[in-house]
Design an enzyme around this catalytic site. Structure first.
Site, PDB file in Angstrom:
ATOM      1  CG  ASP A 167      -1.965  -0.673   1.054  1.00 46.91           C
ATOM      2  OD1 ASP A 167      -2.415  -1.159  -0.094  1.00 46.91           O
ATOM      3  OD2 ASP A 167      -2.892  -1.151   2.032  1.00 46.91           O
ATOM      4  N   GLY A 246      22.344  -8.249   1.145  1.00 46.02           N
ATOM      5  CA  GLY A 246      23.496  -7.510   0.384  1.00 46.02           C
ATOM      6  C   GLY A 246      24.684  -8.305   0.159  1.00 46.02           C
ATOM      7  N   GLY A 247      24.756  -9.616   0.822  1.00 46.01           N
ATOM      8  CA  GLY A 247      25.836 -10.263   0.401  1.00 46.01           C
ATOM      9  C   GLY A 247      26.766 -10.292   1.672  1.00 46.01           C
TER      10      GLY A 247
HETATM   11  N1  COA Z   1     -19.764   9.084  -5.139  1.00 43.43           N
HETATM   12  C1  COA Z   1     -20.494   8.038  -5.377  1.00 43.43           C
HETATM   13  N2  COA Z   1     -19.918   6.780  -5.726  1.00 43.43           N
HETATM   14  C2  COA Z   1     -18.562   6.593  -5.252  1.00 43.43           C
HETATM   15  C3  COA Z   1     -17.815   7.629  -4.662  1.00 43.43           C
HETATM   16  C4  COA Z   1     -18.537   9.008  -4.606  1.00 43.43           C
HETATM   17  N3  COA Z   1     -17.805  10.248  -4.235  1.00 43.43           N
HETATM   18  N4  COA Z   1     -16.757   7.282  -4.255  1.00 43.43           N
HETATM   19  C5  COA Z   1     -16.405   5.917  -4.717  1.00 43.43           C
HETATM   20  N5  COA Z   1     -17.792   5.672  -5.380  1.00 43.43           N
HETATM   21  C6  COA Z   1     -18.159   4.511  -5.491  1.00 43.43           C
HETATM   22  C7  COA Z   1     -17.300   3.765  -6.636  1.00 43.43           C
HETATM   23  O1  COA Z   1     -17.844   4.229  -8.049  1.00 43.43           O
HETATM   24  C8  COA Z   1     -17.446   2.141  -6.867  1.00 43.43           C
HETATM   25  O2  COA Z   1     -18.875   1.901  -7.467  1.00 43.43           O
HETATM   26  P1  COA Z   1     -19.251   1.047  -8.601  1.00 43.43           P
HETATM   27  O3  COA Z   1     -18.666  -0.331  -7.753  1.00 43.43           O
HETATM   28  O4  COA Z   1     -20.707   0.823  -8.521  1.00 43.43           O
HETATM   29  O5  COA Z   1     -18.307   1.034  -9.793  1.00 43.43           O
HETATM   30  C9  COA Z   1     -17.841   1.996  -5.181  1.00 43.43           C
HETATM   31  O6  COA Z   1     -17.915   3.452  -4.713  1.00 43.43           O
HETATM   32  C10 COA Z   1     -16.827   1.249  -4.677  1.00 43.43           C
HETATM   33  O7  COA Z   1     -15.633   1.618  -4.911  1.00 43.43           O
HETATM   34  P2  COA Z   1     -14.597   0.423  -4.848  1.00 43.43           P
HETATM   35  O8  COA Z   1     -12.838   1.130  -5.095  1.00 43.43           O
HETATM   36  O9  COA Z   1     -14.673  -0.679  -5.851  1.00 43.43           O
HETATM   37  O10 COA Z   1     -14.280   0.010  -3.496  1.00 43.43           O
HETATM   38  P3  COA Z   1     -14.438  -1.389  -2.662  1.00 43.43           P
HETATM   39  O11 COA Z   1     -14.499  -1.111  -1.223  1.00 43.43           O
HETATM   40  O12 COA Z   1     -15.326  -2.266  -3.489  1.00 43.43           O
HETATM   41  O13 COA Z   1     -12.865  -1.893  -2.946  1.00 43.43           O
HETATM   42  C11 COA Z   1     -10.373  -1.688  -2.985  1.00 43.43           C
HETATM   43  C12 COA Z   1     -11.861  -1.369  -2.125  1.00 43.43           C
HETATM   44  C13 COA Z   1      -9.477  -1.177  -2.103  1.00 43.43           C
HETATM   45  C14 COA Z   1     -10.144  -3.487  -2.919  1.00 43.43           C
HETATM   46  C15 COA Z   1     -10.352  -1.386  -4.346  1.00 43.43           C
HETATM   47  O14 COA Z   1     -10.848   0.043  -4.459  1.00 43.43           O
HETATM   48  C16 COA Z   1      -9.341  -1.598  -5.178  1.00 43.43           C
HETATM   49  O15 COA Z   1      -8.679  -3.044  -5.589  1.00 43.43           O
HETATM   50  N6  COA Z   1      -8.325  -0.623  -5.410  1.00 43.43           N
HETATM   51  C17 COA Z   1      -7.134  -0.752  -6.258  1.00 43.43           C
HETATM   52  C18 COA Z   1      -5.958  -1.202  -5.321  1.00 43.43           C
HETATM   53  C19 COA Z   1      -5.753  -0.524  -4.147  1.00 43.43           C
HETATM   54  O16 COA Z   1      -5.320   0.732  -3.982  1.00 43.43           O
HETATM   55  N7  COA Z   1      -5.717  -1.469  -3.080  1.00 43.43           N
HETATM   56  C20 COA Z   1      -5.347  -1.081  -1.641  1.00 43.43           C
HETATM   57  C21 COA Z   1      -6.138  -0.240  -0.975  1.00 43.43           C
HETATM   58  S1  COA Z   1      -5.171   0.293   0.343  1.00 43.43           S
END
Ligand code: COA
Length: 425
Positions: A167, A246-247
């Site tokens: 992260d 580092g060896g």
């Molecule tokens: N207004 C309206 N909708 C919003 C919004 C806002 N301001 N901000 C976010 N959303 C919506 C998104 O559009 C998404 O909707 P959809 O699924 O209908 O397209 C939804 O919120 C969820 O977003 P998402 O990023 O999918 O969150 P999640 O909780 O399902 O997944 C993670 C979380 C971290 C797993 C995912 O975001 C991810 O894989 N990110 C990339 C890798 C990453 O950064 N991982 C490490 C995190 S520390």
């Protein structure tokens, strides 16, 4: 003037990877506008809460120096506001799940239409390929990026590390990509897409292990303690316990007090150049000329026994005494510092690496300040924003909405404290 003063960042990040990146940009002077869902906000505001109803340390420690606007980007008016934000910002940073921005109607093509100078920066779990649609969290990235398979003990399972290399590590990589793209934009006048995949970031940090994977084709890895123990190597880089990468042979050794203090340990490296000094310090001067010990190659099969002997000496000293004795002799050692010791370290407080921040709801708390120091762009760490704290200010001052327009935006439900009942309009 701060290094990134004048750069406006539309911060669509959440959890840890993206916020790490935008926090760094904010520390370097960028105006970071964090867009959050009305009534909900970044999920980490409520995660691992230590005080009921107050933004968690998880959130506050990753979102310093930012402004927060609530905006429902699935609401029609919300989309119009977002378009204005895209037009007025320099960088958009996001770490949504793959495809979320496209579903919102703000994919790369649309962003370019709205603002060709925009730099659009994303963290994703994987780069293009068979896993590109996966959602990814820290430990998944550590496992998929080669860290877990090379961490831990040879005879134990793969281990994840406490450092958030998936992260926070990827957030750092992304920040570098963004400032590079900003520099490029100065000359080209155009923005570009910046992608940092967590798997790639972790693998980059595991570079020395891919080095060893290729060395393995030419014979055993002689500096690994496994070699000294006479255990054969397989076809992939093994876990090497606390061997150094580092060896130079290295190990974590007990120090005075180890029986009761889980952190009374020191790292100790037997660098070839200072071998005579090590022999004198540990009371083994005869090893200096003994052909069984004098040369690195002769020592390799005996590293276990050598470190046991050094440990007999380190057990008579505290980890700080080991440091005080060895440092002047250029023997590389490092005390194992606990989080408690780091939190109380006066030196780290003086340099601003550990800072105390005041928060209106939680009061004072400790945070890690900016780990990179610029001589002409000092960092003042300010608290994280409350959810939607700057909505009004951003709509008026950044986007120039009139009083009447503001009323209509509020009336549409696109901003405010209420989570939308139905997300899409
Ligand atoms: N207004 C309206 N909708 C919003 C919004 C806002 N301001 N901000 C976010 N959303 C919506 C998104 O559009 C998404 O909707 P959809 O699924 O209908 O397209 C939804 O919120 C969820 O977003 P998402 O990023 O999918 O969150 P999640 O909780 O399902 O997944 C993670 C979380 C971290 C797993 C995912 O975001 C991810 O894989 N990110 C990339 C890798 C990453 O950064 N991982 C490490 C995190 S520390």
């Amino acid at each position: 003037m701060k290094a990134l003063e004048g750069v406006k960042v539309l911060d669509f990040t959440h959890v840890q990877s993206g916020p790490t990146c935008t926090q760094l940009l904010a520390w370097f002077g960028a105006d970071v506008i964090k867009v959050e869902r009305p009534g909900v906000g970044d999920a980490t505001r409520a995660q691992l809460r230590d005080i009921e109803g107050v933004d968690s340390l998880y959130f506050t420690m990753l979102n310093h120096n930012k402004r927060s606007i609530t905006l429902d980007t699935k609401n029609k008016t919300g989309k119009e506001v977002l378009e204005k934000l895209v037009k007025s910002c320099d960088v958009l940073v996001e770490n949504f799940a793959p495809g979320a921005l496209d579903r919102m109607g703000f994919g790369w093509e649309r962003i370019q239409e709205l603002n060709p100078r925009m730099i659009m920066a994303s963290v994703k779990g994987f780069g293009p390929g068979r896993y590109e649609n996966c959602k990814v969290y820290e430990n998944v990235a550590q496992c998929a990026g080669g860290s877990a398979s090379t961490t831990g003990w040879r005879d134990g399972p793969p281990l994840v590390t406490g450092a958030q290399i998936g992260d926070s590590g990827t957030g750092l990589h992304l920040a570098l990509g963004i400032v590079t793209a900003l520099y490029h934009r100065e000359k080209s006048g155009r923005g570009q897409k910046v992608l940092a995949a967590m798997q790639d970031g972790v693998l980059n940090l595991c570079r020395v292990k891919l080095r060893d994977q290729q060395r393995l084709a030419h014979g055993p890895l002689k500096e690994y303690s496994q070699f000294g123990e006479g255990i054969e190597f397989g076809d992939a880089v093994p876990r090497a316990g606390n061997d150094s990468g580092g060896g130079q042979p290295g190990a974590i050794l007990k120090c005075k007090g180890w029986e009761t203090d889980p952190n009374a340990y020191t790292y100790f490296i037997t660098q070839a150049a200072v071998w005579p000094a090590i022999c004198d310090v540990i009371g083994k001067p005869e090893w200096k000329d003994d052909p069984d010990y004098a040369k690195p190659a002769a020592r390799l099969p005996k590293l276990g026994q050598i470190f046991e002997t050094i440990e007999e000496w380190t057990k008579t000293k505290t980890k700080f005494e080991v440091m005080d004795i060895c440092n002047p002799l250029n023997i590389p050692v490092g005390p194992i510092l606990s989080m408690k010791e780091l939190a109380e370290d006066e030196g780290l407080r003086k340099t601003g690496t550990v800072v105390e921040v005041d928060h209106p709801e939680r009061g004072k708390y400790l945070s890690v300040g900016c780990p990179v120091k610029l001589s002409d762009s000092p960092v003042e760490v300010t608290r994280s924003p409350l959810l939607g704290e700057h909505t009004d200010e951003i709509l008026r001052e950044v986007l120039g909405y009139s009083e009447e327009e503001l009323k209509s935006i509020v009336g549409s439900g696109a901003v405010g404290d209420q989570a939308p009942a139905v997300a899409a309009e």
